[in-house]
Design a protein around this motif. Structure first.
Motif, PDB file in Angstrom:
ATOM      1  N   GLN A  24       1.694  25.877   1.355  1.00 34.30           N
ATOM      2  CA  GLN A  24       2.097  24.482   1.197  1.00 34.30           C
ATOM      3  C   GLN A  24       0.905  23.564   0.968  1.00 34.30           C
ATOM      4  O   GLN A  24       1.038  22.484   0.397  1.00 34.30           O
ATOM      5  CB  GLN A  24       2.848  24.010   2.444  1.00 34.30           C
ATOM      6  N   LEU A  25      -0.262  23.979   1.422  1.00 36.65           N
ATOM      7  CA  LEU A  25      -1.458  23.165   1.259  1.00 36.65           C
ATOM      8  C   LEU A  25      -1.845  23.084  -0.211  1.00 36.65           C
ATOM      9  O   LEU A  25      -1.849  24.104  -0.909  1.00 36.65           O
ATOM     10  CB  LEU A  25      -2.617  23.745   2.062  1.00 36.65           C
ATOM     11  N   PRO A  26      -2.214  21.907  -0.712  1.00 36.04           N
ATOM     12  CA  PRO A  26      -2.625  21.807  -2.112  1.00 36.04           C
ATOM     13  C   PRO A  26      -3.957  22.496  -2.384  1.00 36.04           C
ATOM     14  O   PRO A  26      -4.238  22.926  -3.507  1.00 36.04           O
ATOM     15  CB  PRO A  26      -2.723  20.298  -2.335  1.00 36.04           C
ATOM     16  N   CYS A  27      -4.814  22.591  -1.375  1.00 29.49           N
ATOM     17  CA  CYS A  27      -6.090  23.300  -1.492  1.00 29.49           C
ATOM     18  C   CYS A  27      -6.552  23.637  -0.081  1.00 29.49           C
ATOM     19  O   CYS A  27      -5.937  23.210   0.904  1.00 29.49           O
ATOM     20  CB  CYS A  27      -7.136  22.466  -2.243  1.00 29.49           C
ATOM     21  N   VAL A  54      -3.651   7.034   8.752  1.00 32.61           N
ATOM     22  CA  VAL A  54      -2.837   7.817   7.825  1.00 32.61           C
ATOM     23  C   VAL A  54      -2.368   9.080   8.530  1.00 32.61           C
ATOM     24  O   VAL A  54      -3.158   9.779   9.182  1.00 32.61           O
ATOM     25  CB  VAL A  54      -3.635   8.186   6.553  1.00 32.61           C
ATOM     26  N   GLN A  55      -1.083   9.364   8.383  1.00 27.65           N
ATOM     27  CA  GLN A  55      -0.506  10.562   8.976  1.00 27.65           C
ATOM     28  C   GLN A  55      -0.498  11.683   7.937  1.00 27.65           C
ATOM     29  O   GLN A  55       0.154  11.574   6.909  1.00 27.65           O
ATOM     30  CB  GLN A  55       0.923  10.290   9.456  1.00 27.65           C
ATOM     31  N   PHE A  56      -1.272  12.744   8.199  1.00 26.00           N
ATOM     32  CA  PHE A  56      -1.293  13.879   7.289  1.00 26.00           C
ATOM     33  C   PHE A  56       0.002  14.680   7.439  1.00 26.00           C
ATOM     34  O   PHE A  56       0.548  14.776   8.551  1.00 26.00           O
ATOM     35  CB  PHE A  56      -2.502  14.778   7.571  1.00 26.00           C
ATOM     36  N   PRO A  57       0.467  15.283   6.351  1.00 17.67           N
ATOM     37  CA  PRO A  57       1.715  16.056   6.429  1.00 17.67           C
ATOM     38  C   PRO A  57       1.513  17.363   7.184  1.00 17.67           C
ATOM     39  O   PRO A  57       0.423  17.959   7.136  1.00 17.67           O
ATOM     40  CB  PRO A  57       2.055  16.313   4.964  1.00 17.67           C
ATOM     41  N   PRO A  58       2.514  17.843   7.889  1.00 21.65           N
ATOM     42  CA  PRO A  58       2.409  19.124   8.623  1.00 21.65           C
ATOM     43  C   PRO A  58       2.551  20.302   7.657  1.00 21.65           C
ATOM     44  O   PRO A  58       3.619  20.909   7.549  1.00 21.65           O
ATOM     45  CB  PRO A  58       3.570  19.049   9.611  1.00 21.65           C
ATOM     46  N   LEU A  59       1.460  20.619   6.969  1.00 20.14           N
ATOM     47  CA  LEU A  59       1.482  21.681   5.966  1.00 20.14           C
ATOM     48  C   LEU A  59       0.706  22.887   6.468  1.00 20.14           C
ATOM     49  O   LEU A  59      -0.212  22.769   7.280  1.00 20.14           O
ATOM     50  CB  LEU A  59       0.856  21.193   4.659  1.00 20.14           C
ATOM     51  N   ALA A  60       1.055  24.042   5.928  1.00 18.85           N
ATOM     52  CA  ALA A  60       0.331  25.270   6.286  1.00 18.85           C
ATOM     53  C   ALA A  60       0.428  26.262   5.139  1.00 18.85           C
ATOM     54  O   ALA A  60       1.362  26.221   4.332  1.00 18.85           O
ATOM     55  CB  ALA A  60       0.913  25.882   7.549  1.00 18.85           C
ATOM     56  N   GLY A  61      -0.579  27.145   5.064  1.00 20.79           N
ATOM     57  CA  GLY A  61      -0.549  28.239   4.099  1.00 20.79           C
ATOM     58  C   GLY A  61      -0.362  27.758   2.674  1.00 20.79           C
ATOM     59  O   GLY A  61      -1.064  26.851   2.211  1.00 20.79           O
ATOM     60  N   THR A 102       0.822  -1.211   0.000  1.00 21.78           N
ATOM     61  CA  THR A 102       0.000   0.000   0.000  1.00 21.78           C
ATOM     62  C   THR A 102       0.858   1.265   0.000  1.00 21.78           C
ATOM     63  O   THR A 102       1.807   1.393   0.778  1.00 21.78           O
ATOM     64  CB  THR A 102      -0.932   0.020   1.222  1.00 21.78           C
ATOM     65  N   VAL A 103       0.485   2.199  -0.891  1.00 21.28           N
ATOM     66  CA  VAL A 103       1.116   3.519  -0.951  1.00 21.28           C
ATOM     67  C   VAL A 103       0.009   4.562  -0.884  1.00 21.28           C
ATOM     68  O   VAL A 103      -0.986   4.476  -1.603  1.00 21.28           O
ATOM     69  CB  VAL A 103       1.941   3.712  -2.239  1.00 21.28           C
ATOM     70  N   VAL A 104       0.184   5.548  -0.004  1.00 21.55           N
ATOM     71  CA  VAL A 104      -0.810   6.609   0.164  1.00 21.55           C
ATOM     72  C   VAL A 104      -0.170   7.951  -0.154  1.00 21.55           C
ATOM     73  O   VAL A 104       0.907   8.281   0.369  1.00 21.55           O
ATOM     74  CB  VAL A 104      -1.368   6.644   1.606  1.00 21.55           C
ATOM     75  N   THR A 105      -0.810   8.719  -1.026  1.00 20.74           N
ATOM     76  CA  THR A 105      -0.362  10.078  -1.321  1.00 20.74           C
ATOM     77  C   THR A 105      -1.549  11.020  -1.181  1.00 20.74           C
ATOM     78  O   THR A 105      -2.703  10.588  -1.168  1.00 20.74           O
ATOM     79  CB  THR A 105       0.227  10.190  -2.740  1.00 20.74           C
ATOM     80  N   MET A 106      -1.256  12.297  -1.069  1.00 23.62           N
ATOM     81  CA  MET A 106      -2.298  13.323  -1.101  1.00 23.62           C
ATOM     82  C   MET A 106      -2.173  14.044  -2.431  1.00 23.62           C
ATOM     83  O   MET A 106      -1.075  14.464  -2.813  1.00 23.62           O
ATOM     84  CB  MET A 106      -2.134  14.319   0.051  1.00 23.62           C
ATOM     85  N   LEU A 107      -3.289  14.156  -3.168  1.00 22.93           N
ATOM     86  CA  LEU A 107      -3.244  14.846  -4.455  1.00 22.93           C
ATOM     87  C   LEU A 107      -2.746  16.273  -4.247  1.00 22.93           C
ATOM     88  O   LEU A 107      -3.231  16.985  -3.371  1.00 22.93           O
ATOM     89  CB  LEU A 107      -4.612  14.835  -5.124  1.00 22.93           C
TER      90      LEU A 107
END
Length: 462
Positions: A447-450, A438-445, A413-418
């Motif tokens: 860096q977020l895809p949407c 699933v561990q979400f990435p520590p993104l902000a501003g 299994t491979v999980v990505t965020m579009l």
């Protein structure tokens, strides 16, 4: 008698792709009965499209008050709010047809509309050719002096929109058509005769449907208003047999289910069932959720406040729910009487397109998965395409940790965020009911895809 009625009297004197949708394919010719009509496979482009734009535009955009049913609310229902509005703002002898000359569309630029609709990410567009008020947005030979070429804009609005959509985009062009008219004397006579006579159908409805099909060659015929009469009155199966067998659009046109009372969710191409239909569970027939950005009206209205409009969180939630359950989303806005898209409508259209620019892979040409929504965590909806499963996560999880109960992971299994290049970390569930975490990435501003409804792509899950 109102001017409109007098004018009308003068006139009368002169293949679904989803694995979950089962239908036995049968090619024509199609006979004028529902068993035969319903056997026609839905052209595959429609199921793959998933998202379209609806445009309600007509004389009701002039008073632009309350609802596109303004005339009916005022004259038939005698709703005090609408009666008082007219008393306060218009002369005593003012009648609804007087609004016709004020439907000017002087600001209308079909090329700009096409650009905005393309920016929305829509794959098809449906424009009103005629609503229940009877005014046609083209030069109908069967609506003398009550159409956009004879009065008001003095322009073929349908033709201009069709030309711009086809010249500037690859979007499929479709047309909404109201089978009946509130105050047409021939329809009122037929209704009074228990629909045993068919003068309105023969002299207005059928000829106008032939006009729009032969002249504009639409990909969609979105019928409406059929609940005012049985399908036998509308000669619905006869028209649909012609449409599917002999019309210039026979190989690609799609139709809905509004062809007579009792037909909703039962007969026709795809099912609409009722306005804003969103069952939340998988359906066994292709369906569409026709809904509005303005929560209360299909046409533009001036008496809106900000809370009346769907937010992008609302829109992405509705889109995820709809396509997860096998439906298409048809999202409506209403232009102004002078032909503008107001800023909040344009903003929502462009925001939707920007979101689809990141997440369209999980939307277009997708299919429902074995689970429509997660069995453990609310607000997670699924689609699939090829061997990939997509999870629409409507709310960013607390502590960046998302527990899921539906997917069954494997060693591969491979999980990505579009919109995010780096694969996400995941582990098998350690709590009852949790199949994977699933561990979400520590993104902000930036860096977020949407900013709403993040989509996970999962390969190697069952």
């Amino acid at each position: 008698m109102e001017l409109y009625v007098i004018l009308i009297l003068c006139l009368t004197a002169l293949s679904v792709k989803s694995e979950n949708i089962k239908k036995t394919p049968k090619q024509g010719p199609y006979l004028p009965n529902w068993d035969s009509i319903d056997s026609r496979p839905l052209p595959g482009w429609y199921d793959q499209a998933k998202f379209g734009i609806f445009m309600h535009w007509g004389v009701y955009s002039v008073p632009a008050f309350g609802t596109e049913w303004f005339w009916h609310k005022w004259k038939a229902d005698k709703n005090p709010r609408f009666v008082e509005f007219m008393k306060e703002n218009y002369p005593p002898n003012f009648q609804y047809p007087d609004f016709g000359s004020q439907f000017t569309a002087e600001m209308f630029d079909a090329n700009y509309f096409a650009d905005v609709i393309q920016a929305s990410g829509a794959q098809y567009v449906v424009l009103t050719s005629k609503h229940h008020e009877g005014f046609t947005n083209y030069a109908s030979n069967f609506s003398w002096n009550w159409n956009s070429v004879d009065i008001g804009p003095n322009r073929d609005l349908v033709g201009e929109m069709a030309e711009a959509i086809r010249a500037k985009t690859d979007i499929k062009f479709g047309l909404y058509y109201s089978l009946y008219e509130w105050f047409h004397p021939l329809f009122l006579k037929d209704a009074a005769n228990n629909f045993m006579t068919q003068d309105y159908m023969e002299m207005v409805m059928r000829p106008q449907l032939l006009e729009i099909v032969n002249k504009y060659k639409p990909y969609v015929i979105w019928a409406d208003g059929s609940g005012r009469g049985p399908d036998t009155y509308w000669n619905a199966t006869d028209f649909l047999a012609w449409l599917y067998n002999d019309s210039p659009v026979k190989d690609y046109v799609v139709t809905n289910d509004r062809w007579g009372y009792g037909n909703l969710c039962k007969h026709g191409g795809y099912f609409t069932c009722h306005d804003r239909y969103n069952p939340g569970v998988l359906q066994n027939h292709k369906w569409e959720n026709a809904m509005t950005i303005d929560k209360s009206s299909w046409g533009f209205r001036r008496d809106t406040v900000i809370k009346d409009f769907l937010t992008m969180k609302d829109i992405t939630k509705t889109l995820a729910e709809t396509i997860s359950c096998g439906g298409n989303l048809l999202m409506n806005f209403g232009p102004t009487h002078d032909g503008r898209i107001i800023p909040i409508f344009e903003e929502r259209l462009r925001q939707t397109g920007a979101w689809l620019g990141v997440n369209g892979e999980a939307v277009y040409a997708s299919n429902p998965w074995r689970a429509q929504n997660d069995t453990l965590t609310p607000g997670v909806w699924y689609t699939m395409k090829n061997s990939s499963v997509y999870a629409f996560v409507l709310d960013w999880p607390k502590d960046n940790t998302l527990d899921l109960g539906a997917p069954a992971p494997s060693a591969s299994t491979v999980v990505t965020m579009l919109g995010v290049k780096t694969p996400l970390q995941w582990s098998k569930g350690a709590k009852p009911g949790v199949t994977m975490t699933v561990q979400f990435p520590p993104l902000a501003g930036p860096q977020l895809p949407c900013d709403y409804a993040w989509v996970l792509k999962m390969n190697g899950v069952n």
